[in-house]
Design a protein around this motif. Structure first.
Motif, PDB file in Angstrom:
ATOM      1  N   LEU A  80     -12.057  -4.131   2.320  1.00  0.00           N
ATOM      2  CA  LEU A  80     -12.400  -2.639   2.396  1.00  0.00           C
ATOM      3  C   LEU A  80     -11.408  -2.040   3.167  1.00  0.00           C
ATOM      4  N   LYS A  81     -10.698  -1.041   2.828  1.00  0.00           N
ATOM      5  CA  LYS A  81      -9.816  -0.638   3.583  1.00  0.00           C
ATOM      6  C   LYS A  81     -10.163  -0.043   4.758  1.00  0.00           C
ATOM      7  N   ASP A  82     -11.318   0.273   5.071  1.00  0.00           N
ATOM      8  CA  ASP A  82     -11.799   0.838   6.360  1.00  0.00           C
ATOM      9  C   ASP A  82     -12.661  -0.394   7.199  1.00  0.00           C
ATOM     10  N   ASP A 132      -2.957  -3.099  -2.260  1.00  0.00           N
ATOM     11  CA  ASP A 132      -3.968  -1.893  -2.667  1.00  0.00           C
ATOM     12  C   ASP A 132      -3.958  -1.752  -4.078  1.00  0.00           C
ATOM     13  N   THR A 152      -9.368  -2.394  -0.963  1.00  0.00           N
ATOM     14  CA  THR A 152     -10.133  -1.291  -1.969  1.00  0.00           C
ATOM     15  C   THR A 152     -10.910  -0.443  -1.220  1.00  0.00           C
ATOM     16  N   THR A 153     -11.629   0.477  -1.848  1.00  0.00           N
ATOM     17  CA  THR A 153     -12.792   1.214  -1.439  1.00  0.00           C
ATOM     18  C   THR A 153     -13.947   1.113  -2.187  1.00  0.00           C
ATOM     19  N   PHE A 154     -15.154   1.698  -1.761  1.00  0.00           N
ATOM     20  CA  PHE A 154     -16.245   1.505  -2.404  1.00  0.00           C
ATOM     21  C   PHE A 154     -16.225   1.872  -3.964  1.00  0.00           C
ATOM     22  N   ASP A 155     -15.474   2.674  -4.377  1.00  0.00           N
ATOM     23  CA  ASP A 155     -15.724   3.392  -5.679  1.00  0.00           C
ATOM     24  C   ASP A 155     -14.960   2.657  -6.572  1.00  0.00           C
ATOM     25  N   GLN A 156     -14.281   1.529  -6.395  1.00  0.00           N
ATOM     26  CA  GLN A 156     -13.281   0.799  -7.041  1.00  0.00           C
ATOM     27  C   GLN A 156     -13.791  -0.530  -7.666  1.00  0.00           C
ATOM     28  N   ASP A 208       1.000  -1.293  -0.027  1.00  0.00           N
ATOM     29  CA  ASP A 208      -0.143   0.009  -0.037  1.00  0.00           C
ATOM     30  C   ASP A 208       0.740   1.026  -0.134  1.00  0.00           C
TER      31      ASP A 208
END
Length: 220
Positions: A106-108, A57, A85-89, A11
């Protein structure tokens, strides 16, 4: 004492890598053996330290995580790769799964899910957030026309087709066992045979195959 799960964290954000390292190394069965801040470095470290699991990442400089995943998985006996990842990927995630990544996180996500994702990846068992994996495949796969068993799935027995259908719904081995009223060890045997017959690496790729062949479709 059993060997620890060896993890490489790739990352470009130092805080993310540090946070993941602290969380994972608090577990007695996990060891972070290397870090990387670019896709190129992830490839180099994967060859150098031979980790069991890579947390990868997608967005990194020099070479992104998707290209790094594809390169690493070309080598013999590669590690298992979980995409961060994040939700927009979403579209990138699907491409990563097709490339052979074992899943995504998810990264969070809470620390408990990070730990569970590493352990699941190391054992080849069900993925974290299987329902999200299913949704991604439904959105981005191009299903073939339905009608009977697709030719690609012809080697599978009726029971193996039943198991594949439940895998595509995102069920774990234990949940499949309960659904079919069989032992979990029996389900593991069926899953192993499905992967072998279809020539695929893991159950996520089995989900992709199930949708892309039209065996399972949206709402079916």
């Amino acid at each position: 004492m059993p060997e620890k799960i060896r993890v490489l964290i790739a990352d470009d954000q130092t805080l993310v890598r540090t946070g993941f390292r602290v969380i994972l190394e608090a577990e007695g069965d996990i060891e972070v053996v290397a870090e990387a801040d670019t896709g190129t470095e992830a490839i180099r470290q994967a060859q150098l330290v031979e980790p069991d699991v890579i947390m990868m990442d997608i967005r990194m400089p020099q070479l992104d995580g998707l290209a790094a995943t594809e390169e690493i998985l070309r080598h013999p006996d590669p590690p298992t790769i979980v995409v961060l990842t994040t939700f927009d990927q979403n579209e990138y995630i699907y491409r990563a799964l097709r490339a052979g990544a074992a899943g995504f996180l998810l990264k969070d996500a809470p620390s408990t899910r990070l730990i569970a994702a590493v352990r699941a990846a190391a054992t080849g068992d069900s993925l974290i957030e299987p329902s999200i994996t299913q949704r991604l495949v439904e959105r981005f796969a191009e299903p073939a026309p339905t009608g009977g068993t697709p030719p690609q799935l012809a080697p599978l027995t009726e029971r193996e087709l039943d198991v594949l259908r439940l895998i595509a719904r995102g069920l774990s081995n234990a949940e499949i066992a309960a659904e079919l009223v069989v032992a979990e060890t029996t389900v593991k045997t069926h899953v192993a045979r499905i992967l072998t017959k279809l020539g695929i690496r893991d159950r996520v790729q089995a989900v992709v195959v199930a949708y892309e062949t039209g065996f399972v479709t949206r709402g079916r």
